[in-house]
Design a protein around this motif. Structure first.
Motif, PDB file in Angstrom:
ATOM      1  N   ASN A  14       0.840  -1.187   0.000  1.00  0.00           N
ATOM      2  CA  ASN A  14       0.000   0.000   0.000  1.00  0.00           C
ATOM      3  C   ASN A  14       0.877   1.239   0.000  1.00  0.00           C
ATOM      4  O   ASN A  14       1.876   1.298   0.716  1.00  0.00           O
ATOM      5  CB  ASN A  14      -0.902   0.022   1.229  1.00  0.00           C
ATOM      6  CG  ASN A  14      -1.945  -1.069   1.196  1.00  0.00           C
ATOM      7  OD1 ASN A  14      -2.348  -1.530   0.134  1.00  0.00           O
ATOM      8  ND2 ASN A  14      -2.393  -1.489   2.359  1.00  0.00           N
ATOM      9  N   HIS A  15       0.486   2.227  -0.791  1.00  0.00           N
ATOM     10  CA  HIS A  15       1.209   3.492  -0.873  1.00  0.00           C
ATOM     11  C   HIS A  15       0.203   4.625  -0.757  1.00  0.00           C
ATOM     12  O   HIS A  15      -0.865   4.575  -1.366  1.00  0.00           O
ATOM     13  CB  HIS A  15       1.943   3.615  -2.219  1.00  0.00           C
ATOM     14  CG  HIS A  15       2.952   2.556  -2.434  1.00  0.00           C
ATOM     15  ND1 HIS A  15       4.288   2.729  -2.147  1.00  0.00           N
ATOM     16  CD2 HIS A  15       2.843   1.285  -2.905  1.00  0.00           C
ATOM     17  CE1 HIS A  15       4.955   1.638  -2.443  1.00  0.00           C
ATOM     18  NE2 HIS A  15       4.096   0.740  -2.901  1.00  0.00           N
ATOM     19  N   VAL A  16       0.563   5.648   0.014  1.00  0.00           N
ATOM     20  CA  VAL A  16      -0.287   6.815   0.169  1.00  0.00           C
ATOM     21  C   VAL A  16       0.539   8.050  -0.181  1.00  0.00           C
ATOM     22  O   VAL A  16       1.726   8.114   0.133  1.00  0.00           O
ATOM     23  CB  VAL A  16      -0.888   6.903   1.589  1.00  0.00           C
ATOM     24  CG1 VAL A  16       0.166   7.131   2.642  1.00  0.00           C
ATOM     25  CG2 VAL A  16      -1.971   7.950   1.674  1.00  0.00           C
ATOM     26  N   ILE A  17      -0.090   8.983  -0.868  1.00  0.00           N
ATOM     27  CA  ILE A  17       0.546  10.246  -1.240  1.00  0.00           C
ATOM     28  C   ILE A  17      -0.278  11.357  -0.619  1.00  0.00           C
ATOM     29  O   ILE A  17      -1.488  11.433  -0.853  1.00  0.00           O
ATOM     30  CB  ILE A  17       0.569  10.424  -2.774  1.00  0.00           C
ATOM     31  CG1 ILE A  17       1.252   9.267  -3.471  1.00  0.00           C
ATOM     32  CG2 ILE A  17       1.210  11.765  -3.141  1.00  0.00           C
ATOM     33  CD1 ILE A  17       0.955   9.197  -4.970  1.00  0.00           C
ATOM     34  N   LEU A  18       0.362  12.215   0.159  1.00  0.00           N
ATOM     35  CA  LEU A  18      -0.299  13.398   0.698  1.00  0.00           C
ATOM     36  C   LEU A  18       0.335  14.605   0.033  1.00  0.00           C
ATOM     37  O   LEU A  18       1.557  14.724   0.014  1.00  0.00           O
ATOM     38  CB  LEU A  18      -0.130  13.484   2.212  1.00  0.00           C
ATOM     39  CG  LEU A  18      -1.021  12.534   3.003  1.00  0.00           C
ATOM     40  CD1 LEU A  18      -0.377  11.193   3.124  1.00  0.00           C
ATOM     41  CD2 LEU A  18      -1.329  13.115   4.353  1.00  0.00           C
ATOM     42  N   ARG A  75     -13.341   5.557   4.692  1.00  0.00           N
ATOM     43  CA  ARG A  75     -14.429   6.322   5.328  1.00  0.00           C
ATOM     44  C   ARG A  75     -14.293   6.338   6.829  1.00  0.00           C
ATOM     45  O   ARG A  75     -14.459   7.374   7.476  1.00  0.00           O
ATOM     46  CB  ARG A  75     -15.787   5.717   4.961  1.00  0.00           C
ATOM     47  CG  ARG A  75     -16.391   6.348   3.753  1.00  0.00           C
ATOM     48  CD  ARG A  75     -17.878   6.386   3.774  1.00  0.00           C
ATOM     49  NE  ARG A  75     -18.460   6.778   5.042  1.00  0.00           N
ATOM     50  CZ  ARG A  75     -19.610   6.305   5.491  1.00  0.00           C
ATOM     51  NH1 ARG A  75     -20.287   5.430   4.791  1.00  0.00           N
ATOM     52  NH2 ARG A  75     -20.101   6.721   6.635  1.00  0.00           N
ATOM     53  N   ARG A  76     -13.995   5.192   7.419  1.00  0.00           N
ATOM     54  CA  ARG A  76     -13.872   5.093   8.876  1.00  0.00           C
ATOM     55  C   ARG A  76     -12.806   6.058   9.392  1.00  0.00           C
ATOM     56  O   ARG A  76     -13.027   6.770  10.378  1.00  0.00           O
ATOM     57  CB  ARG A  76     -13.524   3.666   9.292  1.00  0.00           C
ATOM     58  CG  ARG A  76     -13.433   3.490  10.801  1.00  0.00           C
ATOM     59  CD  ARG A  76     -13.093   2.072  11.239  1.00  0.00           C
ATOM     60  NE  ARG A  76     -13.551   1.071  10.308  1.00  0.00           N
ATOM     61  CZ  ARG A  76     -12.851  -0.016   9.976  1.00  0.00           C
ATOM     62  NH1 ARG A  76     -11.667  -0.248  10.490  1.00  0.00           N
ATOM     63  NH2 ARG A  76     -13.339  -0.893   9.131  1.00  0.00           N
ATOM     64  N   ALA A  77     -11.657   6.103   8.733  1.00  0.00           N
ATOM     65  CA  ALA A  77     -10.576   6.987   9.176  1.00  0.00           C
ATOM     66  C   ALA A  77     -11.014   8.449   9.118  1.00  0.00           C
ATOM     67  O   ALA A  77     -10.784   9.212  10.068  1.00  0.00           O
ATOM     68  CB  ALA A  77      -9.322   6.756   8.336  1.00  0.00           C
ATOM     69  N   LEU A 167      -4.793   7.647  11.869  1.00  0.00           N
ATOM     70  CA  LEU A 167      -6.143   7.084  11.753  1.00  0.00           C
ATOM     71  C   LEU A 167      -6.243   6.082  10.612  1.00  0.00           C
ATOM     72  O   LEU A 167      -6.905   5.045  10.742  1.00  0.00           O
ATOM     73  CB  LEU A 167      -7.167   8.207  11.570  1.00  0.00           C
ATOM     74  CG  LEU A 167      -7.401   9.068  12.813  1.00  0.00           C
ATOM     75  CD1 LEU A 167      -8.196  10.314  12.454  1.00  0.00           C
ATOM     76  CD2 LEU A 167      -8.100   8.257  13.899  1.00  0.00           C
ATOM     77  N   LEU A 168      -5.591   6.368   9.496  1.00  0.00           N
ATOM     78  CA  LEU A 168      -5.597   5.417   8.380  1.00  0.00           C
ATOM     79  C   LEU A 168      -4.874   4.134   8.773  1.00  0.00           C
ATOM     80  O   LEU A 168      -5.334   3.028   8.462  1.00  0.00           O
ATOM     81  CB  LEU A 168      -4.944   6.037   7.139  1.00  0.00           C
ATOM     82  CG  LEU A 168      -5.772   7.095   6.429  1.00  0.00           C
ATOM     83  CD1 LEU A 168      -4.917   7.854   5.422  1.00  0.00           C
ATOM     84  CD2 LEU A 168      -6.986   6.473   5.755  1.00  0.00           C
ATOM     85  N   SER A 169      -3.779   4.270   9.471  1.00  0.00           N
ATOM     86  CA  SER A 169      -3.025   3.111   9.925  1.00  0.00           C
ATOM     87  C   SER A 169      -3.894   2.236  10.828  1.00  0.00           C
ATOM     88  O   SER A 169      -3.918   1.010  10.693  1.00  0.00           O
ATOM     89  CB  SER A 169      -1.776   3.582  10.669  1.00  0.00           C
ATOM     90  OG  SER A 169      -1.031   2.498  11.131  1.00  0.00           O
ATOM     91  N   PRO A 175       0.601  -0.769  10.681  1.00  0.00           N
ATOM     92  CA  PRO A 175       1.394   0.276  11.319  1.00  0.00           C
ATOM     93  C   PRO A 175       2.188   1.150  10.345  1.00  0.00           C
ATOM     94  O   PRO A 175       2.608   2.234  10.693  1.00  0.00           O
ATOM     95  CB  PRO A 175       2.326  -0.487  12.253  1.00  0.00           C
ATOM     96  CG  PRO A 175       2.360  -1.866  11.715  1.00  0.00           C
ATOM     97  CD  PRO A 175       1.060  -2.091  11.017  1.00  0.00           C
ATOM     98  N   CYS A 176       2.366   0.693   9.146  1.00  0.00           N
ATOM     99  CA  CYS A 176       3.055   1.533   8.156  1.00  0.00           C
ATOM    100  C   CYS A 176       2.584   1.139   6.761  1.00  0.00           C
ATOM    101  O   CYS A 176       2.221   0.013   6.516  1.00  0.00           O
ATOM    102  CB  CYS A 176       4.571   1.429   8.267  1.00  0.00           C
ATOM    103  SG  CYS A 176       5.198  -0.221   7.974  1.00  0.00           S
ATOM    104  N   PHE A 177       2.614   2.098   5.890  1.00  0.00           N
ATOM    105  CA  PHE A 177       2.177   1.844   4.525  1.00  0.00           C
ATOM    106  C   PHE A 177       3.384   1.496   3.726  1.00  0.00           C
ATOM    107  O   PHE A 177       3.497   1.223   2.666  1.00  0.00           O
ATOM    108  CB  PHE A 177       1.436   3.052   3.956  1.00  0.00           C
ATOM    109  CG  PHE A 177       0.234   3.440   4.777  1.00  0.00           C
ATOM    110  CD1 PHE A 177       0.246   4.615   5.494  1.00  0.00           C
ATOM    111  CD2 PHE A 177      -0.860   2.624   4.851  1.00  0.00           C
ATOM    112  CE1 PHE A 177      -0.844   4.975   6.258  1.00  0.00           C
ATOM    113  CE2 PHE A 177      -1.960   2.975   5.613  1.00  0.00           C
ATOM    114  CZ  PHE A 177      -1.950   4.155   6.328  1.00  0.00           C
TER     115      PHE A 177
END
Length: 177
Positions: A14-18, A75-77, A167-169, A175-177
């Motif tokens: 999983n990868h997230v970009i902010l 959505r939950r996060a 929250l996403l974690s 624990p990490c993406f």
């Protein structure tokens, strides 16, 4: 996002970009045209969206072999984030996004390719509401854009990003993406 998506397809992580974007208006596949602003086509569904400085955009390139479960976790996060910041914010499944009455504070939309998600959530922290309200968010009648600052929450992007990642974690139990 496309480059990270390709990596996620290969490494199965999983990868997230902010990030934030300069002021621009993007349109998805539901674009009726005729906007009072220049637009940029985007590889997503939906209509028009304004991006600008002061907006935290979170792009998800996640393993999403069960899109409905992935969507619920995102959505939950965000629901938990808003519960802690502005309890009056509600998610509207008929007009995907988070609202305070007719004021839209965050938008979301996803596409899935090769079992990996694309696109994500844009959250207005401290945006130029005049620019955002040159068009109706997502071309929804009677809806205007708002921001955390406009609703009385003073929070900088760095702290919001940190809280959101936590929250996403928790939501994804990772624990990490």
């Amino acid at each position: 996002m496309d480059e990270i998506h390709a990596i996620a397809c290969e490494d199965k992580k999983n990868h997230v970009i902010l990030c934030t974007h300069p002021l621009c208006y993007t349109v998805g596949s539901d674009d009726p045209g005729g906007w009072p602003v220049p637009t940029i086509p985007a590889d997503r569904g939906g209509s028009i969206t304004c991006h600008s400085p002061g907006q935290l955009v979170t792009y998800f390139c996640f393993q999403a072999h069960e899109p409905a479960a992935f969507y619920r976790k995102v959505r939950r996060a965000y629901d938990e984030l808003f519960a802690s910041l502005l309890p009056q914010v509600r998610y509207d499944p008929k007009r995907p996004g988070w609202y305070i009455q007719n004021r839209k504070i965050a938008s979301l939309g996803f596409r899935y390719r090769k079992g990996v998600s694309l696109h994500g959530v844009s959250l207005n922290i401290d945006v130029d509401l005049k620019a955002h309200n040159r068009v109706s968010p997502c071309n929804l009648d009677g809806v205007i854009a708002t921001s955390l600052l406009n609703e009385g929450v003073l929070l900088d992007e760095e702290n919001l990003s940190r809280d959101l990642i936590q929250l996403l974690s928790q939501s994804f139990d990772d624990p990490c993406f």
